[in-house]
Write a protein that holds these residues in place. Structure first.
Motif, PDB file in Angstrom:
ATOM      1  N   UNK A 124      -5.386   6.243 -14.104  1.00 43.28           N
ATOM      2  CA  UNK A 124      -6.500   7.040 -14.634  1.00 43.28           C
ATOM      3  C   UNK A 124      -6.980   8.068 -13.611  1.00 43.28           C
ATOM      4  N   UNK A 125      -7.021   7.683 -12.333  1.00 37.74           N
ATOM      5  CA  UNK A 125      -7.469   8.631 -11.321  1.00 37.74           C
ATOM      6  C   UNK A 125      -6.512   9.810 -11.220  1.00 37.74           C
ATOM      7  N   UNK A 126      -5.218   9.553 -11.296  1.00 38.35           N
ATOM      8  CA  UNK A 126      -4.251  10.634 -11.219  1.00 38.35           C
ATOM      9  C   UNK A 126      -4.405  11.596 -12.393  1.00 38.35           C
ATOM     10  N   UNK A 127      -4.641  11.060 -13.583  1.00 33.76           N
ATOM     11  CA  UNK A 127      -4.836  11.927 -14.748  1.00 33.76           C
ATOM     12  C   UNK A 127      -6.082  12.790 -14.576  1.00 33.76           C
ATOM     13  N   UNK A 128      -7.179  12.173 -14.153  1.00 37.95           N
ATOM     14  CA  UNK A 128      -8.420  12.924 -13.968  1.00 37.95           C
ATOM     15  C   UNK A 128      -8.267  13.977 -12.884  1.00 37.95           C
ATOM     16  N   UNK A 129      -7.622  13.607 -11.787  1.00 36.33           N
ATOM     17  CA  UNK A 129      -7.475  14.537 -10.672  1.00 36.33           C
ATOM     18  C   UNK A 129      -6.586  15.711 -11.048  1.00 36.33           C
ATOM     19  N   UNK A 130      -5.484  15.439 -11.719  1.00 34.51           N
ATOM     20  CA  UNK A 130      -4.588  16.526 -12.110  1.00 34.51           C
ATOM     21  C   UNK A 130      -5.300  17.486 -13.055  1.00 34.51           C
ATOM     22  N   UNK A 131      -5.994  16.945 -14.036  1.00 34.72           N
ATOM     23  CA  UNK A 131      -6.711  17.797 -14.998  1.00 34.72           C
ATOM     24  C   UNK A 131      -7.780  18.620 -14.293  1.00 34.72           C
ATOM     25  N   UNK A 132      -8.553  17.967 -13.425  1.00 30.77           N
ATOM     26  CA  UNK A 132      -9.631  18.660 -12.723  1.00 30.77           C
ATOM     27  C   UNK A 132      -9.081  19.720 -11.776  1.00 30.77           C
TER      28      UNK A 132
ATOM     29  N   UNK B 148       0.855  -1.187   0.000  1.00 35.51           N
ATOM     30  CA  UNK B 148       0.000   0.000   0.000  1.00 35.51           C
ATOM     31  C   UNK B 148       0.896   1.244   0.000  1.00 35.51           C
ATOM     32  N   UNK B 149       1.503   1.570  -1.144  1.00 34.88           N
ATOM     33  CA  UNK B 149       2.392   2.735  -1.198  1.00 34.88           C
ATOM     34  C   UNK B 149       1.580   4.030  -1.257  1.00 34.88           C
ATOM     35  N   UNK B 150       0.850   4.270  -0.168  1.00 33.22           N
ATOM     36  CA  UNK B 150      -0.104   5.377  -0.152  1.00 33.22           C
ATOM     37  C   UNK B 150       0.578   6.736  -0.199  1.00 33.22           C
ATOM     38  N   UNK B 151       1.866   6.780   0.142  1.00 31.67           N
ATOM     39  CA  UNK B 151       2.595   8.048   0.059  1.00 31.67           C
ATOM     40  C   UNK B 151       2.834   8.480  -1.384  1.00 31.67           C
ATOM     41  N   UNK B 152       2.575   7.591  -2.355  1.00 37.27           N
ATOM     42  CA  UNK B 152       2.733   7.923  -3.771  1.00 37.27           C
ATOM     43  C   UNK B 152       1.457   8.507  -4.380  1.00 37.27           C
ATOM     44  N   UNK B 153       0.382   8.478  -3.631  1.00 32.49           N
ATOM     45  CA  UNK B 153      -0.920   8.884  -4.186  1.00 32.49           C
ATOM     46  C   UNK B 153      -1.013  10.405  -4.219  1.00 32.49           C
ATOM     47  N   UNK B 154      -1.083  10.977  -5.406  1.00 33.81           N
ATOM     48  CA  UNK B 154      -1.095  12.433  -5.550  1.00 33.81           C
ATOM     49  C   UNK B 154      -2.477  13.000  -5.831  1.00 33.81           C
ATOM     50  N   UNK B 155      -3.485  12.155  -6.015  1.00 33.72           N
ATOM     51  CA  UNK B 155      -4.831  12.633  -6.351  1.00 33.72           C
ATOM     52  C   UNK B 155      -5.648  13.020  -5.125  1.00 33.72           C
ATOM     53  N   UNK B 156      -5.125  12.764  -3.932  1.00 33.64           N
ATOM     54  CA  UNK B 156      -5.941  12.887  -2.722  1.00 33.64           C
ATOM     55  C   UNK B 156      -6.478  14.292  -2.515  1.00 33.64           C
ATOM     56  N   UNK B 157      -5.665  15.314  -2.745  1.00 28.58           N
ATOM     57  CA  UNK B 157      -6.113  16.674  -2.456  1.00 28.58           C
ATOM     58  C   UNK B 157      -7.286  17.069  -3.346  1.00 28.58           C
TER      59      UNK B 157
END
Length: 739
Positions: free
Chosen positions: A489-497, A412-421
């Protein structure tokens, strides 16, 4: 339409398990009420009660190694991210726990249990237990932040004490009791110091007695021939000593009020919020009258959905104040709370609060915003430590105190998740859209997210598109790679949004032009060989379908990036991805997340199936609080709090420029009324539907033109889009034909 649904639930038997205890709360204090004829118990909780566990709560300092990791991942090393760690073992956030239980003990004897009934009134937050010869009422005041219990005709004798002995209480807990008689009543206190460090919590209960005699019986009090008893309780978490005298003085001031006045002050706030939105499914009156435990045995009853909708809004409101709801809402009766009773940000928190904007609960959104605002400094630390950037990165788990990313492991490399904010800020954007405002706090936070992406998105692919690397799709992995990869896909959507939303909040600044340009350079989503929207847009990464999370469909829900109206080809691919998704371990949040996405994709049958899995899977306790797994395994608020959002999304959906009515009605929802739901273009909607047609009354708060979409009744198509002009302050009635 039949009479108004019952806004409460009841049981004819005491609660033998704390999981079945009826709940009350004000977003700070919570109670789990066991109405027992001879041993009344009220478990006290508070959002701040998390146990120190001695772990390292700093984010890992890995920024210096980021560039080398990116090189390896882009070069094709699919396990490179497994070594991107500072070597610490998995560290959970501080666990949420109960404080103590207030015990009212009567000697066994005839008459105490005759005519027993316990109930909770959702409109007032009052939990009531009664027998032929006594009554007890408990509520948690929104006006005065105090737990109030009022007992009438308590019996010939009554013993009252504060008891810390709840399941899982640590052996090293240092507990001290105090008891004092004052002119206003008895004052009981319980102080518990954690085995780790100097932190403690203290509970104080004032007992005001009418009639009879009161005597100290350490660690409690003994009453004889009392006519009524009023108990006022607060708990505080603190460092060092707490001034119990000052706490008692504050409670004595409240005790000068009558019980009815204390209740009235609370109900004025609670009822107003609770009654803003109601759902009536024209249920059988006989089923509406059943106790909750009996109604749960009828999973296809309309009365069950009515009651769970009402209970979900009640529990969500009651759990939200200082913080939004935890995994367990605001309640637990066990110190060993699953997954630390944390705020789990990579799915659960946003699912639980999904109805806040539409179901007119700004109290929930404000609690959510307050948590985020308190943690922004820690989010900045995460961005600097892990990625070496400006801006903010939110953690996947938090206990409410620290917002640092320190809960992670190889799997669970949760520290890599950038979409959270972006994911966490989306409910605040929905709130602003619904109210026609732009909160400066949200605007500032969005700008910080955009600054992060400016610094982080520096790598490109062969086509010149930006690359999100490393990238993580909670909590899944490709079938042929490790967890930390490229272009989830979530990271792409989150960054764009995030970039486009930040630009919309700051339209006339140079930053906005840069952010829009950066968003335009992100790659499109990928459709895989199965015709499904791929969870990772990077070529060669294979999907893993059997998983409880649906992170890759973030663009469908809660975003509006992928819709059947604007991006039909991507919507078809997203629907195919939904069809291929398994349920993995039957988590409640997985089923209802599936339903929310299905609603956006206009698939009523899939919603019906998801509801069948939850309602037929024994996920709900008699309290109407839910479990994480079937057969009431692991106390958890996901299903209870998310269900209202699912039901609303089947009936009314909106964006700032679109209204969709009856988009995905399950086949069994043949008649009903949804009253008071809010839209993101600033109108309140009352929707009534039958087999022969539907009527919607729109009450706009601002003048706007939106696109109207309505169901044609077959679940697969919709009427042509129509422009709809609304004028602030003028009701607009829409009449729809048979669907």
């Amino acid at each position: 339409m039949t009479r108004t649904p019952v806004h409460g639930t009841w049981e004819p038997q005491p609660a033998a398990r704390w999981e079945d205890a009826f709940l009350s709360g004000n977003g700070h204090h919570g109670t789990l009420v066991f109405g027992d004829p001879n041993d009344d118990r009220v478990i006290v909780t508070h959002h701040t009660l998390v146990r120190p566990n001695g772990g390292d709560t700093r984010p890992p300092r890995l920024a210096a190694e980021l560039s080398a990791l990116q090189d390896r991942l882009l070069a094709g090393d699919r396990t490179a991210a497994e070594g991107f760690t500072d070597g610490r073992p998995l560290q959970w956030v501080r666990p949420f726990h109960p404080a103590f239980q207030i015990r009212l003990h009567r000697p066994s004897g005839e008459g105490h249990g005759y005519g027993y009934r316990r109930s909770v009134d959702f409109a007032t937050g009052v939990v009531r237990a009664e027998c032929a010869d006594w009554t007890s009422e408990v509520f948690v005041s929104r006006a005065d932040d105090v737990i109030v219990q009022h007992v009438t005709s308590p019996g010939r004798t009554l013993d009252i004490s504060l008891d810390h002995g709840l399941p899982g209480a640590p052996a090293g807990l240092g507990v001290g009791h105090g008891a004092l008689l004052t002119p206003e009543g008895a004052l009981l206190s319980l102080r518990a110091r954690y085995p780790e460090g100097d932190r403690a919590f203290t509970g104080v209960t004032l007992i005001a007695v009418t009639g009879g005699t009161t005597a100290l019986a350490p660690p409690g009090v003994h009453l004889e021939e009392a006519r009524s008893v009023l108990l006022l309780t607060r708990v505080r978490r603190h460092t060092g000593e707490l001034d119990v005298t000052a706490e008692g003085r504050a409670l004595r001031e409240l005790a000068a009020l009558e019980y009815d006045e204390l209740l009235e002050r609370h109900v004025a706030l609670h009822r107003t919020a609770y009654e803003r939105v109601t759902l009536d499914l024209a249920a059988d009156p006989a089923e509406r009258s059943l106790p909750g435990s009996e109604l749960l045995k009828r999973p296809h009853a309309a009365a069950l959905l009515e009651r769970l909708f009402a209970a979900g809004r009640y529990h969500l409101l009651s759990a939200s104040g200082l913080f939004p709801p935890r995994l367990t809402g605001l309640w637990t009766g066990d110190w060993n709370t699953a997954w630390s009773g944390a705020f789990t940000n990579d799915a659960n928190l946003n699912l639980q609060t999904a109805s806040a904007a539409a179901a007119a609960l700004p109290e929930v959104t404000e609690a959510h915003a307050a948590l985020l605002q308190r943690q922004l400094p820690d989010w900045r630390d995460n961005a600097r430590a892990v990625f070496g950037t400006r801006g903010v990165v939110a953690p996947a788990h938090t206990d409410g105190e620290s917002g640092h990313s320190y809960h992670f492991s190889r799997e669970y490399p949760l520290h890599l998740w950038t979409a959270a904010a972006d994911w966490l800020l989306k409910p605040l954007v929905d709130h602003d859209e619904s109210h026609g405002t732009r909160d400066p706090r949200t605007a500032a936070a969005l700008a910080e997210v955009a600054y992060f992406y400016e610094d982080f998105l520096t790598r490109t692919d062969a086509d010149g598109h930006l690359v999100v690397v490393p990238s993580y799709s909670p909590e899944n992995r490709p079938a042929n790679a490790s967890w930390g990869t490229i272009n989830a896909a979530m990271d792409l959507s989150a960054a764009r949004h995030a970039l486009l939303t930040a630009a919309a909040y700051h339209p006339d600044t140079p930053d906005a032009d840069r952010w829009r340009a950066l968003a335009d350079r992100l790659p499109p989503h990928r459709v895989n060989e199965d015709g499904a929207l791929a969870e990772w847009a990077w070529p060669g990464l294979e999907d893993t379908y059997d998983h409880r999370h649906l992170s890759h469909l973030y663009g469908v829900w809660p975003l509006d990036e992928i819709t059947p109206y604007d991006t039909p080809d991507l919507a078809t691919a997203a629907h195919r991805a939904l069809e291929l998704r398994g349920a993995e371990n039957d988590s409640a949040h997985g089923h209802l997340h599936h339903a929310l996405i299905a609603a956006r994709l206009r698939d009523g049958d899939r919603i019906a199936h998801a509801l069948d899995q939850v309602l037929g899977g024994d996920f709900f306790h008699a309290s109407l609080m839910s479990a994480h797994y079937p057969n009431r395994d692991v106390y958890n608020a996901d299903a209870a709090h998310t269900l209202p959002a699912v039901l609303i999304e089947t009936l009314v959906q909106s964006t700032p420029d679109r209204l969709v009515l009856l988009p995905a009605l399950p086949p069994t929802f043949r008649e009903g009324r949804l009253r008071g739901v809010r839209t993101r273009f600033g109108a309140e909607v009352d929707l009534t539907w039958t087999r022969d047609g539907a009527t919607a009354v729109l009450k706009p708060s601002r003048t706007v033109r939106v696109e109207l979409r309505t169901s044609s009744g077959d679940g697969d198509s919709d009427h042509e889009a129509q422009p709809l002009d609304l004028v602030a302050g003028e009701d607009h009635v829409l009449t729809l034909g048979a669907w």
